[in-house]
Scaffold this active site. Sequence first.
Site, PDB file in Angstrom:
ATOM      1  N   LYS A  72      22.449  48.350  15.754  1.00  0.00           N
ATOM      2  CA  LYS A  72      22.121  49.765  15.550  1.00  0.00           C
ATOM      3  C   LYS A  72      20.618  50.000  15.392  1.00  0.00           C
ATOM      4  CE  LYS A  72      26.568  51.596  14.311  1.00  0.00           C
ATOM      5  NZ  LYS A  72      27.500  52.066  13.306  1.00  0.00           N
ATOM      6  N   ARG A 115      31.975  44.793  11.630  1.00  0.00           N
ATOM      7  CA  ARG A 115      32.294  45.199  13.003  1.00  0.00           C
ATOM      8  C   ARG A 115      31.090  44.843  13.869  1.00  0.00           C
ATOM      9  NH1 ARG A 115      31.285  49.471  16.311  1.00  0.00           N
ATOM     10  NH2 ARG A 115      33.008  50.231  17.599  1.00  0.00           N
TER      11      ARG A 115
END
Length: 274
Positions: free
Chosen positions: A219, A253
């Site tokens: 991210k 995740r």
Amino acid sequence: MDRLRTLLALPRPLVMGVLNITPDSFSDGGDFLDPDVALARAQAMVDQGADIIDIGAESTRPGAQPVSVETEKQRLLPVLQRLRQGVSVPLSVDTRQPAVMQAVIAEGVDLINDVQAMQQPGALAVVADAPVMVCLMHMRGEPHSMQADVPDYDVRAAVVQFLKQRIAACLDVGIAHERMMVDPGFGFGKRLDHNWMLLQHLSALVALGPPVLVGLSRKRMIGEVVGRPPKERLAGSVAAAMLAVQNGAKIVRVHDVAATVDVLRVLEKGTPSL
Ligand code: HH2
């Protein structure tokens, strides 16, 4: 669902491998659209040690446009059917649409991973009596606009308050604590300092009770620190996964399963309490 609960009872952290069957995901859009390629990717992640595979057919990256229920189903169902034959681990579907939830529950998935925490009308009713777990994630706003002019707000209090309220909504329809996971929603309507603050104070979410799932992999909060594009954020991502587990996350995740599994195995050996 039972096999997922069995995994959650293990004393070690779990790795959830991301399978994006979208043309536009932020780090791997278009890579796994073909069902055979998706199956091969899932099998590779399982071989690398993934405990769960999370399949998403709609990108929720900042600026993403929603896709129709029909498109989501058309992407998901052929892949799910292949995965059920070819992959042994619990399957999760990343969706916020009740009609999609219903269709994938009929295919036997173990977890509904909803970035809108079951807020769409009808979502709670679909999952209430189904044999699935639910992941409740915090998002401020909608993907298409969530990162535009995010104000400075008390993110820790807002996330905790929101998740408490969504846990209560689940309990109201008969979803027991044992069927829930919670997720702070890194990057979903948050400034970079908000994300890091949430990672540092993950214990506030752990205190809510359900296992904490985190999605930090590749991210922008990592990219800003390491100065690299999404596919070159491996070291930063595994460091973040390790920090999250040290701060109480139960499930990470990730896109890069092999490296994450290695790092968490080493962490486990060196940490008496894991
Ligand atoms: N992040 C993404 C998607 N789904 N689900 C949970 N529970 N937590 C997350 O942090 C999370 C999530 C975004 O990552 P990705 O799926 O790789 O990208 P895209 O939304 O562009 O497909």
